[in-house]
Design a protein around this motif. Structure first.
Motif, PDB file in Angstrom:
ATOM      1  N   PHE A  85       0.833  -1.194   0.000  1.00 22.15           N
ATOM      2  CA  PHE A  85       0.000   0.000   0.000  1.00 22.15           C
ATOM      3  C   PHE A  85       0.875   1.254   0.000  1.00 22.15           C
ATOM      4  N   LEU A  86       0.526   2.199  -0.875  1.00 23.50           N
ATOM      5  CA  LEU A  86       1.163   3.507  -0.936  1.00 23.50           C
ATOM      6  C   LEU A  86       0.088   4.534  -0.627  1.00 23.50           C
ATOM      7  N   VAL A  87       0.280   5.321   0.433  1.00 29.76           N
ATOM      8  CA  VAL A  87      -0.777   6.205   0.920  1.00 29.76           C
ATOM      9  C   VAL A  87      -0.414   7.664   0.694  1.00 29.76           C
ATOM     10  N   ALA A  88      -1.296   8.378  -0.010  1.00 26.54           N
ATOM     11  CA  ALA A  88      -1.221   9.834  -0.131  1.00 26.54           C
ATOM     12  C   ALA A  88      -2.265  10.392   0.834  1.00 26.54           C
ATOM     13  N   PRO A  89      -1.861  10.811   2.038  1.00 28.11           N
ATOM     14  CA  PRO A  89      -2.838  11.163   3.078  1.00 28.11           C
ATOM     15  C   PRO A  89      -3.539  12.493   2.873  1.00 28.11           C
ATOM     16  N   ASN A  90      -3.000  13.359   2.027  1.00 26.86           N
ATOM     17  CA  ASN A  90      -3.737  14.563   1.644  1.00 26.86           C
ATOM     18  C   ASN A  90      -3.253  15.016   0.277  1.00 26.86           C
ATOM     19  N   SER A  91      -3.790  16.114  -0.209  1.00 29.11           N
ATOM     20  CA  SER A  91      -3.504  16.520  -1.583  1.00 29.11           C
ATOM     21  C   SER A  91      -2.144  17.183  -1.745  1.00 29.11           C
ATOM     22  N   LEU A  92      -1.369  17.302  -0.659  1.00 29.62           N
ATOM     23  CA  LEU A  92      -0.019  17.844  -0.734  1.00 29.62           C
ATOM     24  C   LEU A  92       1.051  16.765  -0.603  1.00 29.62           C
ATOM     25  N   HIS A  93       0.679  15.631  -0.059  1.00 29.87           N
ATOM     26  CA  HIS A  93       1.658  14.587   0.254  1.00 29.87           C
ATOM     27  C   HIS A  93       1.558  13.417  -0.732  1.00 29.87           C
ATOM     28  N   TYR A  94       2.038  13.668  -1.913  1.00 31.31           N
ATOM     29  CA  TYR A  94       1.954  12.664  -2.967  1.00 31.31           C
ATOM     30  C   TYR A  94       3.167  12.700  -3.895  1.00 31.31           C
ATOM     31  N   TRP A  95       4.034  13.714  -3.762  1.00 38.17           N
ATOM     32  CA  TRP A  95       4.990  14.059  -4.809  1.00 38.17           C
ATOM     33  C   TRP A  95       5.846  12.885  -5.277  1.00 38.17           C
ATOM     34  N   TRP A  96       6.346  12.076  -4.342  1.00 35.98           N
ATOM     35  CA  TRP A  96       7.234  10.974  -4.715  1.00 35.98           C
ATOM     36  C   TRP A  96       6.504   9.642  -4.871  1.00 35.98           C
ATOM     37  N   LEU A  97       5.211   9.648  -4.606  1.00 33.32           N
ATOM     38  CA  LEU A  97       4.458   8.384  -4.679  1.00 33.32           C
ATOM     39  C   LEU A  97       4.515   7.745  -6.066  1.00 33.32           C
ATOM     40  N   PRO A  98       4.390   8.494  -7.174  1.00 33.05           N
ATOM     41  CA  PRO A  98       4.480   7.850  -8.494  1.00 33.05           C
ATOM     42  C   PRO A  98       5.814   7.144  -8.743  1.00 33.05           C
ATOM     43  N   ASP A  99       6.896   7.637  -8.128  1.00 29.05           N
ATOM     44  CA  ASP A  99       8.196   6.985  -8.295  1.00 29.05           C
ATOM     45  C   ASP A  99       8.197   5.605  -7.641  1.00 29.05           C
ATOM     46  N   TRP A 100       7.595   5.519  -6.463  1.00 30.90           N
ATOM     47  CA  TRP A 100       7.503   4.224  -5.782  1.00 30.90           C
ATOM     48  C   TRP A 100       6.567   3.277  -6.542  1.00 30.90           C
ATOM     49  N   LYS A 101       5.482   3.813  -7.044  1.00 32.68           N
ATOM     50  CA  LYS A 101       4.547   2.989  -7.807  1.00 32.68           C
ATOM     51  C   LYS A 101       5.211   2.421  -9.056  1.00 32.68           C
ATOM     52  N   ALA A 102       6.097   3.187  -9.669  1.00 32.83           N
ATOM     53  CA  ALA A 102       6.758   2.735 -10.895  1.00 32.83           C
ATOM     54  C   ALA A 102       7.625   1.510 -10.652  1.00 32.83           C
ATOM     55  N   VAL A 103       8.235   1.414  -9.464  1.00 32.24           N
ATOM     56  CA  VAL A 103       9.104   0.264  -9.174  1.00 32.24           C
ATOM     57  C   VAL A 103       8.370  -0.811  -8.377  1.00 32.24           C
ATOM     58  N   MET A 104       7.163  -0.495  -7.910  1.00 35.50           N
ATOM     59  CA  MET A 104       6.352  -1.452  -7.160  1.00 35.50           C
ATOM     60  C   MET A 104       4.944  -1.462  -7.742  1.00 35.50           C
ATOM     61  N   PRO A 105       4.801  -1.935  -8.974  1.00 37.18           N
ATOM     62  CA  PRO A 105       3.514  -1.822  -9.678  1.00 37.18           C
ATOM     63  C   PRO A 105       2.373  -2.573  -9.010  1.00 37.18           C
ATOM     64  N   ASN A 106       2.676  -3.546  -8.160  1.00 39.98           N
ATOM     65  CA  ASN A 106       1.616  -4.305  -7.497  1.00 39.98           C
ATOM     66  C   ASN A 106       1.096  -3.619  -6.234  1.00 39.98           C
ATOM     67  N   ALA A 107       1.754  -2.557  -5.811  1.00 41.72           N
ATOM     68  CA  ALA A 107       1.297  -1.835  -4.626  1.00 41.72           C
ATOM     69  C   ALA A 107       0.038  -1.049  -4.959  1.00 41.72           C
ATOM     70  N   GLU A 108      -0.902  -1.016  -4.023  1.00 43.43           N
ATOM     71  CA  GLU A 108      -2.168  -0.306  -4.210  1.00 43.43           C
ATOM     72  C   GLU A 108      -2.021   1.128  -3.744  1.00 43.43           C
ATOM     73  N   VAL A 109      -2.445   2.076  -4.569  1.00 43.40           N
ATOM     74  CA  VAL A 109      -2.372   3.489  -4.222  1.00 43.40           C
ATOM     75  C   VAL A 109      -3.684   3.918  -3.558  1.00 43.40           C
ATOM     76  N   LEU A 110      -3.561   4.417  -2.336  1.00 43.12           N
ATOM     77  CA  LEU A 110      -4.715   4.903  -1.583  1.00 43.12           C
ATOM     78  C   LEU A 110      -4.575   6.403  -1.408  1.00 43.12           C
ATOM     79  N   ALA A 111      -5.651   7.146  -1.611  1.00 42.54           N
ATOM     80  CA  ALA A 111      -5.559   8.602  -1.558  1.00 42.54           C
ATOM     81  C   ALA A 111      -6.885   9.210  -1.140  1.00 42.54           C
ATOM     82  N   VAL A 112      -6.818  10.454  -0.685  1.00 47.54           N
ATOM     83  CA  VAL A 112      -8.042  11.187  -0.347  1.00 47.54           C
ATOM     84  C   VAL A 112      -8.720  11.665  -1.627  1.00 47.54           C
TER      85      VAL A 112
END
Length: 261
Positions: A85-112
């Motif tokens: 799980f990759l969590v973006a807890p608000n609309s400001l805290h997401y900047w590096w999340l796409p980089d992690w998703k790119a190397v961990m494609p099976n991780a689920e992205v959770l966001a507000v």
């Protein structure tokens, strides 16, 4: 728009060492990351960054507010277990999340709700964090606090009695800020240690929803956290419930008054 400045130490002292796992409690770690700036040119304000890593009972990992991805950090985290799980807890805290998703494609992205509309980077969200519908109800409580300009997902890790926030409390240490002007801004915003709280612009964001904020604070107090992890500044290793009461003292006063017969 955020700007990364991983090597810049001139404006803000970081929480060294950065990009390494730091144990907090059993199955709970933080990672202090590089500086990130918001704004344009001379109006840019530097922020320290912090990620929280949670390991669930089945071994799966949650990365909350991911910091900058480095090969060494990725390897260290993968030794703890699979990142699910990759969590973006608000609309400001997401900047590096796409980089992690790119190397961990099976991780689920959770966001507000609303993140994809406001984000300055392309980000695909698999599941929305709404209300109190925790994806991990047996281990981690969820509380989504809605404001006009900011909506934040709050997590409470039951086993360690740890409350995990991002911008609902900011606690910048003036001694770590080298610019007198930025130190002044932090104090005026009400986000300076030892009396850190949500900065004034975010408090105004909840003005029209102050009833909902009051209920949210009441719930957070009911959890009685022993510690509070925040994204910016000194976090609270002890006396979590007392710090929560202090940071939200205006709201707490209203709660007490309402409960008095």
């Amino acid at each position: 728009m955020p700007h990364e400045h991983p090597a810049d130490r001139t404006s803000l002292d970081l929480y060294e060492p950065i990009n390494v796992l730091k144990p907090v409690a059993r199955d709970l770690w933080i990672v202090d990351g590089p500086r990130i700036g918001f704004g344009v040119g001379p109006l840019e304000f530097p922020f320290s960054t912090r990620m929280t890593v949670l390991r669930l009972g089945n071994g799966d990992l949650i990365l909350h507010s991911p910091v900058a991805l480095t090969p060494a950090l990725r390897s260290a985290i993968e030794l703890l277990g699979p990142v699910r799980f990759l969590v973006a807890p608000n609309s400001l805290h997401y900047w590096w999340l796409p980089d992690w998703k790119a190397v961990m494609p099976n991780a689920e992205v959770l966001a507000v709700r609303g993140l994809q509309k406001r984000a300055k980077r392309s980000i695909a969200v698999d599941r929305l964090l709404v209300g109190r519908g925790s994806p991990w109800p047996a281990e981690v409580d969820l509380l989504v606090v809605r404001g006009d300009a900011l909506t934040e997902a709050v997590l409470f890790h039951r086993a360690s009695q740890t409350l995990i926030l991002t911008d609902l409390i900011e606690n910048f240490e003036p001694k770590r800020i080298h610019s007198w002007f930025l130190r002044l801004l932090v104090r005026l915003a009400g986000a300076a240690d030892p009396d850190g709280k949500a900065p004034i612009d975010m408090r105004l964001s909840f003005f029209r929803r102050r009833g909902a904020l009051r209920l949210a604070v009441q719930q957070m107090l009911a959890w009685q956290p022993e510690r509070i992890i925040i994204a910016h500044g000194r976090w609270y290793e002890k006396d979590g419930t007392a710090e929560l009461r202090r940071a939200f003292r205006c709201v707490v006063t209203i709660i007490v008054q309402a409960a008095t017969p």
